[in-house]
Design a protein around this motif. Structure first.
Motif, PDB file in Angstrom:
ATOM      1  N   GLY A  27       3.468  36.363  -3.945  1.00  0.00           N
ATOM      2  CA  GLY A  27       3.276  36.485  -5.385  1.00  0.00           C
ATOM      3  C   GLY A  27       2.593  37.789  -5.744  1.00  0.00           C
ATOM      4  N   ASP A  28       2.800  38.223  -6.956  1.00  0.00           N
ATOM      5  CA  ASP A  28       2.193  39.456  -7.444  1.00  0.00           C
ATOM      6  C   ASP A  28       0.668  39.368  -7.324  1.00  0.00           C
ATOM      7  N   GLY A  29       0.057  40.328  -6.625  1.00  0.00           N
ATOM      8  CA  GLY A  29      -1.394  40.383  -6.512  1.00  0.00           C
ATOM      9  C   GLY A  29      -1.966  39.593  -5.351  1.00  0.00           C
ATOM     10  N   GLU A  30      -1.130  38.894  -4.598  1.00  0.00           N
ATOM     11  CA  GLU A  30      -1.610  38.089  -3.469  1.00  0.00           C
ATOM     12  C   GLU A  30      -1.823  38.920  -2.212  1.00  0.00           C
ATOM     13  N   ILE A  31      -2.617  38.377  -1.304  1.00  0.00           N
ATOM     14  CA  ILE A  31      -2.592  38.848   0.080  1.00  0.00           C
ATOM     15  C   ILE A  31      -2.012  37.713   0.910  1.00  0.00           C
ATOM     16  N   VAL A  32      -0.871  37.961   1.497  1.00  0.00           N
ATOM     17  CA  VAL A  32      -0.214  36.932   2.295  1.00  0.00           C
ATOM     18  C   VAL A  32      -0.156  37.415   3.736  1.00  0.00           C
ATOM     19  N   ALA A  33      -0.478  36.508   4.657  1.00  0.00           N
ATOM     20  CA  ALA A  33      -0.470  36.873   6.071  1.00  0.00           C
ATOM     21  C   ALA A  33       0.667  36.170   6.799  1.00  0.00           C
ATOM     22  N   LEU A  34       1.298  36.894   7.727  1.00  0.00           N
ATOM     23  CA  LEU A  34       2.236  36.293   8.676  1.00  0.00           C
ATOM     24  C   LEU A  34       1.531  36.305  10.018  1.00  0.00           C
ATOM     25  N   LEU A  35       1.276  35.096  10.551  1.00  0.00           N
ATOM     26  CA  LEU A  35       0.591  35.004  11.830  1.00  0.00           C
ATOM     27  C   LEU A  35       1.575  34.556  12.898  1.00  0.00           C
ATOM     28  N   GLY A  36       1.191  34.834  14.135  1.00  0.00           N
ATOM     29  CA  GLY A  36       2.043  34.381  15.222  1.00  0.00           C
ATOM     30  C   GLY A  36       1.760  35.204  16.450  1.00  0.00           C
ATOM     31  N   SER A  37       2.140  34.684  17.606  1.00  0.00           N
ATOM     32  CA  SER A  37       1.853  35.410  18.835  1.00  0.00           C
ATOM     33  C   SER A  37       2.911  36.486  19.036  1.00  0.00           C
ATOM     34  N   ASN A  38       2.691  37.258  20.080  1.00  0.00           N
ATOM     35  CA  ASN A  38       3.607  38.308  20.455  1.00  0.00           C
ATOM     36  C   ASN A  38       5.031  37.775  20.596  1.00  0.00           C
ATOM     37  N   GLY A  39       5.999  38.422  19.965  1.00  0.00           N
ATOM     38  CA  GLY A  39       7.378  37.992  20.122  1.00  0.00           C
ATOM     39  C   GLY A  39       7.798  36.889  19.181  1.00  0.00           C
ATOM     40  N   ALA A  40       6.909  36.477  18.268  1.00  0.00           N
ATOM     41  CA  ALA A  40       7.263  35.400  17.342  1.00  0.00           C
ATOM     42  C   ALA A  40       8.240  35.880  16.267  1.00  0.00           C
ATOM     43  N   GLY A  41       8.296  37.184  16.052  1.00  0.00           N
ATOM     44  CA  GLY A  41       9.221  37.728  15.066  1.00  0.00           C
ATOM     45  C   GLY A  41       8.538  38.353  13.864  1.00  0.00           C
ATOM     46  N   LYS A  42       7.233  38.563  13.962  1.00  0.00           N
ATOM     47  CA  LYS A  42       6.502  39.115  12.815  1.00  0.00           C
ATOM     48  C   LYS A  42       6.963  40.528  12.478  1.00  0.00           C
ATOM     49  N   THR A  43       6.992  41.377  13.500  1.00  0.00           N
ATOM     50  CA  THR A  43       7.385  42.763  13.260  1.00  0.00           C
ATOM     51  C   THR A  43       8.836  42.843  12.815  1.00  0.00           C
ATOM     52  N   THR A  44       9.696  42.033  13.439  1.00  0.00           N
ATOM     53  CA  THR A  44      11.105  42.027  13.044  1.00  0.00           C
ATOM     54  C   THR A  44      11.250  41.623  11.576  1.00  0.00           C
ATOM     55  N   THR A  45      10.430  40.657  11.159  1.00  0.00           N
ATOM     56  CA  THR A  45      10.488  40.252   9.753  1.00  0.00           C
ATOM     57  C   THR A  45      10.214  41.444   8.841  1.00  0.00           C
ATOM     58  N   LEU A  46       9.146  42.176   9.133  1.00  0.00           N
ATOM     59  CA  LEU A  46       8.818  43.334   8.297  1.00  0.00           C
ATOM     60  C   LEU A  46       9.921  44.388   8.359  1.00  0.00           C
ATOM     61  N   ARG A  47      10.402  44.660   9.570  1.00  0.00           N
ATOM     62  CA  ARG A  47      11.423  45.706   9.720  1.00  0.00           C
ATOM     63  C   ARG A  47      12.718  45.327   9.008  1.00  0.00           C
ATOM     64  N   THR A  48      13.010  44.047   8.970  1.00  0.00           N
ATOM     65  CA  THR A  48      14.235  43.617   8.289  1.00  0.00           C
ATOM     66  C   THR A  48      14.059  43.709   6.771  1.00  0.00           C
ATOM     67  N   ILE A  49      12.864  43.358   6.307  1.00  0.00           N
ATOM     68  CA  ILE A  49      12.608  43.439   4.868  1.00  0.00           C
ATOM     69  C   ILE A  49      12.686  44.883   4.386  1.00  0.00           C
ATOM     70  N   THR A  50      12.095  45.807   5.154  1.00  0.00           N
ATOM     71  CA  THR A  50      12.025  47.183   4.675  1.00  0.00           C
ATOM     72  C   THR A  50      13.241  48.023   5.084  1.00  0.00           C
ATOM     73  N   GLY A  51      14.240  47.385   5.678  1.00  0.00           N
ATOM     74  CA  GLY A  51      15.505  48.088   5.895  1.00  0.00           C
ATOM     75  C   GLY A  51      15.576  48.912   7.162  1.00  0.00           C
ATOM     76  N   LEU A  52      14.571  48.817   8.032  1.00  0.00           N
ATOM     77  CA  LEU A  52      14.660  49.529   9.306  1.00  0.00           C
ATOM     78  C   LEU A  52      15.590  48.781  10.251  1.00  0.00           C
ATOM     79  N   HIS A  53      15.743  47.480   9.995  1.00  0.00           N
ATOM     80  CA  HIS A  53      16.611  46.662  10.825  1.00  0.00           C
ATOM     81  C   HIS A  53      17.528  45.875   9.896  1.00  0.00           C
ATOM     82  N   ARG A  54      18.796  45.749  10.270  1.00  0.00           N
ATOM     83  CA  ARG A  54      19.754  45.061   9.398  1.00  0.00           C
ATOM     84  C   ARG A  54      19.657  43.546   9.545  1.00  0.00           C
TER      85      ARG A  54
END
Lengths: 244, 299
Positions: A27-54
């Motif tokens: 939501g607008d103005g929120e701080i939202v966290a994605l937690l998870g261990s190594n390999g859970a897909g956190k970085t992939t989620t960000l990279r997919t959102i920002t278009g570095l990964h299709r």
């Protein structure tokens, strides 16, 4: 109001499925966290959102606009800043040049970029002191400040941070977290990816927990901090995992 | 002694245009990690573009400084456009592919350019009008002509311009950043594909200018001229530390001097043995070039 809406996002590297249908919102103005261990897909989620990964399938909506298939440089232009894992400052450029490139999309308006850079120096006095120094020679904490400052050059509406305290000394990590609160105070929305659940849950409003490409838990940060499963997996759990 | 000075002057002249070609190898490698095997042939295209310009202007010989400058600039711009077109058609579609695919595409482009020009010229040599002989600054034991000086001044001006562009402009800074980290560059809003094309334009432009200079200096040009010169310039790029622009400039001039002195004191038959011996030596002993790695590794 929802600023970022991610619906049933699937993503893979080669034959390996990395995200198996992720849905969440910020939501607008929120701080939202994605937690998870190594390999859970956190970085992939960000990279997919920002278009570095299709994305394979699913939908990413930012401010009501479908950005699922946009190239990374257009996602930035839409107002979504991304501070990548490992900081990724340009090592052989100096601090001032790194910030200049953060304002690349405004390059026709030199004075606005220069003025914004001064504001970033005010926010991070350390960067101002070291403006002429090569980024590769900065300490890890300073590089993280630079990476955040660089992303702030365009005043993004949403700032996505990938493990901003990774590898930093505790004191430095605290400073980075303070800065993140300050940025939110200035009206930005923040999506933060972290392994270190302890400090992140104190910072965030809400959080989602990822495991092997799926969201397994979600809720207000204060509730998740009390959740037995979260405690077992990320808080009181294996110190080796937390240290990573 | 006068012999030595003459070789020095010739070497600096040759070195000036070798450096221009070498810079293209270096810049293009920087942004796409491709050793552009077609770069020598792009240089050859430049020589023909300059030849066409001089023919169109009706220059037949004698000292014609304005014509020399015009031919270099027009030839350079035309080559820049050709190089950008090649990159757009053959390299950009392969950016996400394994690097070997790019390398094979470059070899294909090289052959296509050579064979294309071979057909168009009936495989004949073309002769530039002789514009460098007239107007000697020194004559007698050491010969330096105004035309020769013009070539050196032009290449120094082009290199200075490149240096200012790369260090002082936002686009040039973005180009250096792209060479360091492509994903991080994309996250700054940099349109990577377009910036790669700009890099090809500038690299090809410099090679085109060098092609015209070669034609003016050696007079004879042909479809196959880019192969050997390209390899010599590539040697300079490796010697200077590929991706390191100041190093590449210095190494280009150094290879020019090696070429001139080896031809003068040993024999021109040995020139390439010496130059490529140097290449092998550098690759074996200092793979990052004589000036070492300039790029600071990520901390």
């Amino acid at each position: 109001m929802t600023l970022l809406q991610v619906s049933d996002l699937h993503s893979r590297y080669g034959q390996v499925e990395a995200l198996s249908g992720i849905s969440f919102e910020v939501g607008d103005g929120e701080i939202v966290a994605l937690l998870g261990s190594n390999g859970a897909g956190k970085t992939t989620t960000l990279r997919t959102i920002t278009g570095l990964h299709r994305a394979r399938s699913g939908r990413v909506e930012f401010d009501g606009r479908d950005i699922t298939r946009l190239d990374a440089h257009k996602v930035v232009a839409a107002g979504l800043g991304h501070v990548p894992e490992g900081r990724r400052v340009f090592p052989a450029l100096n601090v001032a040049e790194n910030l200049l490139l953060g304002g690349y999309l405004r390059r026709r308006d030199r004075s606005a970029v220069a003025a914004r850079r001064e504001e970033v120096y005010e926010m991070f006095p350390r960067l101002g002191e070291r403006r002429g120094q090569l980024a590769g020679l900065l300490s890890g904490g300073e590089q993280q400040m630079l990476a955040i400052g660089r992303a702030l050059m365009l005043r993004p509406r949403l700032l996505a941070l990938d493990e901003p305290t990774m590898g930093l000394a505790p004191q430095m990590a605290q400073q980075v977290l303070r800065v993140i609160r300050e940025i939110r105070g200035q009206g930005a929305t923040i999506l933060i990816v972290e392994q270190n659940a302890h400090q992140t849950l104190r910072l965030a409003d809400r959080a989602y927990v990822l495991e092997t490409g799926r969201i397994v838990l979600s809720g207000p940060a204060s509730e998740l901090a009390q959740d037995d499963r979260v405690k077992a997996a990320y808080l009181g759990g294996d110190p080796a995992i937390e240290a990573q | 002694m006068s012999e030595f000075v003459q070789y020095l002057v010739n070497g600096l002249t040759i070195g000036a245009f070798l450096a221009l070609i070498a810079l293209g190898y270096s810049m293009i490698y920087g942004v796409v990690r491709l050793i552009n095997f077609a770069h020598g042939d792009v240089f050859m295209i430049g020589a023909f573009a300059g030849f066409g310009t001089l023919t169109t202007l009706g220059v037949t010989g004698g000292m014609a400084l304005p014509a020399i400058v015009a031919a270099v600039l027009v030839g350079a711009l035309a080559t820049g456009v050709v190089g950008t077109g090649i990159a757009k058609a053959a390299y950009v579609p392969l950016l996400a592919s394994p690097r070997l695919a790019l390398l094979i595409a470059a070899i294909g482009v090289s052959l296509a350019l050579q064979e294309g020009v071979k057909v168009l010229t009936d495989a004949r040599f073309k002769s530039y009008p002789n514009t460098l002989d007239g107007g000697q600054i020194f004559s007698g034991s050491v010969r330096v002509t105004w035309g020769q000086l013009a070539l050196v001044v032009l290449s120094v001006a082009l290199m200075a311009g490149l240096w200012l562009f790369v260090t002082r402009t936002v686009t040039g800074t973005a180009m250096r950043a792209l060479a360091m980290d492509r994903d991080a560059a994309r996250l700054q809003g940099i349109n990577v594909e377009r910036l790669i094309l700009v890099t090809f334009f500038i690299g090809s432009l410099l090679a085109g200018a060098a092609g015209v200079m070669y034609g003016l200096y050696y007079v004879q040009i042909s479809f196959g001229m880019g192969f050997l010169i390209g390899l010599r310039a590539f040697t300079a790029a490796v010697l200077g530390g590929i991706g390191n622009l100041p190093g590449t400039m210095v190494a280009g001039v150094a290879i020019g001097l090696v070429q001139s002195f080896s031809a003068g004191y040993v024999s021109s038959r040995w020139t390439d043995v010496i130059i490529f011996g140097l290449l092998i030596g550098v690759l074996a002993l200092r793979p990052t070039g004589l000036f070492g790695e300039r790029v600071v590794e990520r901390a």
